[in-house]
Design a protein around this motif. Sequence first.
Motif, PDB file in Angstrom:
ATOM      1  N   VAL A  88       0.758  -1.095   0.155  1.00 16.98           N
ATOM      2  CA  VAL A  88       0.123   0.075   0.089  1.00 16.98           C
ATOM      3  C   VAL A  88       0.756   1.267  -0.008  1.00 16.98           C
ATOM      4  O   VAL A  88       2.104   1.460   0.110  1.00 16.98           O
ATOM      5  N   SER A  89       0.596   2.267  -0.058  1.00 17.35           N
ATOM      6  CA  SER A  89       1.187   3.547  -0.274  1.00 17.35           C
ATOM      7  C   SER A  89       1.362   4.037   1.156  1.00 17.35           C
ATOM      8  O   SER A  89       0.183   3.874   1.970  1.00 17.35           O
ATOM      9  N   VAL A  90       2.238   4.815   1.309  1.00 19.52           N
ATOM     10  CA  VAL A  90       2.578   5.289   2.788  1.00 19.52           C
ATOM     11  C   VAL A  90       1.522   6.616   2.970  1.00 19.52           C
ATOM     12  O   VAL A  90       0.880   6.486   4.159  1.00 19.52           O
ATOM     13  N   GLU A  91       0.944   7.278   1.851  1.00 18.51           N
ATOM     14  CA  GLU A  91      -0.169   8.178   1.942  1.00 18.51           C
ATOM     15  C   GLU A  91      -1.641   7.283   2.784  1.00 18.51           C
ATOM     16  O   GLU A  91      -2.264   7.793   3.410  1.00 18.51           O
ATOM     17  N   TYR A  92      -1.605   5.945   2.376  1.00 18.07           N
ATOM     18  CA  TYR A  92      -2.752   5.712   2.845  1.00 18.07           C
ATOM     19  C   TYR A  92      -2.666   4.868   4.172  1.00 18.07           C
ATOM     20  O   TYR A  92      -3.518   5.173   5.188  1.00 18.07           O
ATOM     21  N   LEU A  93      -1.422   4.722   4.500  1.00 19.52           N
ATOM     22  CA  LEU A  93      -1.185   4.457   5.996  1.00 19.52           C
ATOM     23  C   LEU A  93      -1.386   5.535   7.009  1.00 19.52           C
ATOM     24  O   LEU A  93      -1.925   5.494   7.978  1.00 19.52           O
ATOM     25  N   LEU A  94      -1.051   6.682   6.439  1.00 19.38           N
ATOM     26  CA  LEU A  94      -1.265   7.902   7.313  1.00 19.38           C
ATOM     27  C   LEU A  94      -2.435   8.619   7.359  1.00 19.38           C
ATOM     28  O   LEU A  94      -2.746   9.397   7.798  1.00 19.38           O
ATOM     29  N   GLY A  95      -3.423   8.073   6.547  1.00 13.33           N
ATOM     30  CA  GLY A  95      -4.628   8.430   6.576  1.00 13.33           C
ATOM     31  C   GLY A  95      -4.899   9.684   5.432  1.00 13.33           C
ATOM     32  O   GLY A  95      -5.772  10.388   5.453  1.00 13.33           O
ATOM     33  N   LEU A  96      -3.972   9.841   4.550  1.00 11.97           N
ATOM     34  CA  LEU A  96      -3.870  11.028   3.551  1.00 11.97           C
ATOM     35  C   LEU A  96      -4.423  10.784   2.091  1.00 11.97           C
ATOM     36  O   LEU A  96      -4.660  11.518   1.634  1.00 11.97           O
ATOM     37  N   SER A  97      -4.843   9.401   2.049  1.00 12.63           N
ATOM     38  CA  SER A  97      -5.514   8.629   0.872  1.00 12.63           C
ATOM     39  C   SER A  97      -6.235   7.766   0.963  1.00 12.63           C
ATOM     40  O   SER A  97      -5.829   6.659   2.008  1.00 12.63           O
ATOM     41  N   ASN A  98      -7.376   7.606   0.523  1.00 11.22           N
ATOM     42  CA  ASN A  98      -7.842   6.454   0.636  1.00 11.22           C
ATOM     43  C   ASN A  98      -7.759   5.385  -0.363  1.00 11.22           C
ATOM     44  O   ASN A  98      -8.376   4.324  -0.523  1.00 11.22           O
ATOM     45  N   SER A  99      -6.832   5.603  -1.370  1.00 15.46           N
ATOM     46  CA  SER A  99      -6.352   4.683  -2.316  1.00 15.46           C
ATOM     47  C   SER A  99      -5.081   3.998  -1.789  1.00 15.46           C
ATOM     48  O   SER A  99      -4.132   4.484  -1.376  1.00 15.46           O
ATOM     49  N   ARG A 100      -5.186   2.543  -1.680  1.00 14.79           N
ATOM     50  CA  ARG A 100      -4.196   1.858  -1.146  1.00 14.79           C
ATOM     51  C   ARG A 100      -2.698   1.896  -2.045  1.00 14.79           C
ATOM     52  O   ARG A 100      -1.701   2.108  -1.483  1.00 14.79           O
ATOM     53  N   LYS A 101      -3.150   1.918  -3.305  1.00 17.81           N
ATOM     54  CA  LYS A 101      -2.034   1.799  -4.335  1.00 17.81           C
ATOM     55  C   LYS A 101      -1.620   3.200  -4.607  1.00 17.81           C
ATOM     56  O   LYS A 101      -2.448   3.985  -4.639  1.00 17.81           O
ATOM     57  N   GLN A 102      -0.201   3.426  -4.778  1.00 14.61           N
ATOM     58  CA  GLN A 102       0.343   4.660  -4.771  1.00 14.61           C
ATOM     59  C   GLN A 102      -0.097   5.242  -6.478  1.00 14.61           C
ATOM     60  O   GLN A 102      -0.404   6.496  -6.479  1.00 14.61           O
ATOM     61  N   GLU A 103      -0.060   4.191  -7.252  1.00 15.76           N
ATOM     62  CA  GLU A 103      -0.357   4.569  -8.831  1.00 15.76           C
ATOM     63  C   GLU A 103      -1.704   5.076  -8.792  1.00 15.76           C
ATOM     64  O   GLU A 103      -2.054   5.475  -9.937  1.00 15.76           O
ATOM     65  N   TYR A 104      -2.580   4.647  -8.019  1.00 13.98           N
ATOM     66  CA  TYR A 104      -3.994   5.333  -8.211  1.00 13.98           C
ATOM     67  C   TYR A 104      -4.278   6.453  -7.288  1.00 13.98           C
ATOM     68  O   TYR A 104      -5.516   7.076  -7.390  1.00 13.98           O
ATOM     69  N   HIS A 105      -3.387   6.978  -6.475  1.00 18.40           N
ATOM     70  CA  HIS A 105      -3.592   8.064  -5.767  1.00 18.40           C
ATOM     71  C   HIS A 105      -4.257   9.351  -6.246  1.00 18.40           C
ATOM     72  O   HIS A 105      -5.364   9.751  -5.860  1.00 18.40           O
ATOM     73  N   ASN A 106      -3.479   9.767  -7.594  1.00 18.53           N
ATOM     74  CA  ASN A 106      -4.096  10.848  -8.129  1.00 18.53           C
ATOM     75  C   ASN A 106      -5.355  10.754  -8.621  1.00 18.53           C
ATOM     76  O   ASN A 106      -6.278  11.542  -8.721  1.00 18.53           O
ATOM     77  N   ILE A 107      -5.291   9.581  -9.049  1.00 15.17           N
ATOM     78  CA  ILE A 107      -7.097   9.358  -9.735  1.00 15.17           C
ATOM     79  C   ILE A 107      -7.992   9.230  -8.736  1.00 15.17           C
ATOM     80  O   ILE A 107      -9.087   9.828  -8.813  1.00 15.17           O
ATOM     81  N   SER A 108      -7.697   8.765  -7.376  1.00 18.34           N
ATOM     82  CA  SER A 108      -8.596   8.620  -6.479  1.00 18.34           C
ATOM     83  C   SER A 108      -9.014   9.990  -5.746  1.00 18.34           C
ATOM     84  O   SER A 108     -10.146  10.404  -5.624  1.00 18.34           O
ATOM     85  N   GLU A 109      -7.852  11.043  -5.636  1.00 14.55           N
ATOM     86  CA  GLU A 109      -8.054  12.360  -5.202  1.00 14.55           C
ATOM     87  C   GLU A 109      -8.897  12.817  -6.120  1.00 14.55           C
ATOM     88  O   GLU A 109      -9.878  13.769  -5.722  1.00 14.55           O
ATOM     89  N   GLN A 110      -8.847  13.021  -7.374  1.00 13.58           N
ATOM     90  CA  GLN A 110      -9.373  13.782  -8.493  1.00 13.58           C
ATOM     91  C   GLN A 110     -10.782  13.141  -8.573  1.00 13.58           C
ATOM     92  O   GLN A 110     -11.903  13.990  -8.646  1.00 13.58           O
ATOM     93  N   LEU A 111     -11.073  11.885  -8.526  1.00 16.36           N
ATOM     94  CA  LEU A 111     -12.383  11.472  -8.821  1.00 16.36           C
ATOM     95  C   LEU A 111     -13.072  10.808  -7.761  1.00 16.36           C
ATOM     96  O   LEU A 111     -14.544  10.661  -7.721  1.00 16.36           O
ATOM     97  N   GLY A 112     -12.383  10.541  -6.809  1.00 18.07           N
ATOM     98  CA  GLY A 112     -13.195  10.066  -5.542  1.00 18.07           C
ATOM     99  C   GLY A 112     -13.606   8.583  -5.614  1.00 18.07           C
ATOM    100  O   GLY A 112     -14.577   7.906  -4.981  1.00 18.07           O
ATOM    101  N   LEU A 113     -12.891   7.838  -6.503  1.00 16.03           N
ATOM    102  CA  LEU A 113     -13.066   6.566  -6.733  1.00 16.03           C
ATOM    103  C   LEU A 113     -12.298   5.662  -6.012  1.00 16.03           C
ATOM    104  O   LEU A 113     -11.127   6.177  -5.504  1.00 16.03           O
TER     105      LEU A 113
END
Length: 233
Positions: free
Chosen positions: A78-103
Amino acid sequence: MLYDEARMALTKERLEDLRKEKKLSFEQLSKQLAERGVNISHTNLKNYEINDPVHPLYGRTRSMSIEYLVAFADFYDVSVEYLLGLSNSRKQEYHNISEQLGLCDGAIEELIQCKENSSNEQEPQMYFTKDTTVLNDFLTSMQFEVVMEKIKQSMFTYYMYRMSQDSVSTQIRKEHTEQMAEAQKVLDACGYCSVEYDLISQVHMEGAIGALNAYLRKLPERFYEENRDKIAW
């Protein structure tokens, strides 16, 4: 963005969820991390998941080393951002898509699969074999907006229905049975009938189904007409 108590609690929750998904005890997790060159005792691993603010070791996550944080992210993929609660996307490569689209990750993976099903450099695919062709058409259609609006209306009215069925509302109805009966008589005399919110919810959902059905019925013919000049016989 500060790492506040809420995010610290979320980090602990996610560490616990990820460990349980792998069905690992603290001892097993400690052993597997050690095999990767990271030594964390099973006691410390347990402390990192303590989510009770009253517990004396509750703040341990805040002092977790960067080495441990990266080790957890790598181990659980998973991504470090996910562990820190800064992202709801587990995978780093999905982070930007998740942030932009909420998916969520599952939705993103489905979209990626649609793209893969639609790509073939060696043998260009026909329009009816491309998932993205249908997906793009539906998402940009007026029917998509109608379907989404009807679904939201259905969900809201069902929410209102369930709220009206709670203990407080039920008690009020019991206490005013006679008044409600009289009110119903007036409505009947005027030609009105009361309708429960759950029925209204069903009507909205039927509207969504109808709009989607109308769209799908026209889709094959419309796509053929739009692509007939591109078809190589």
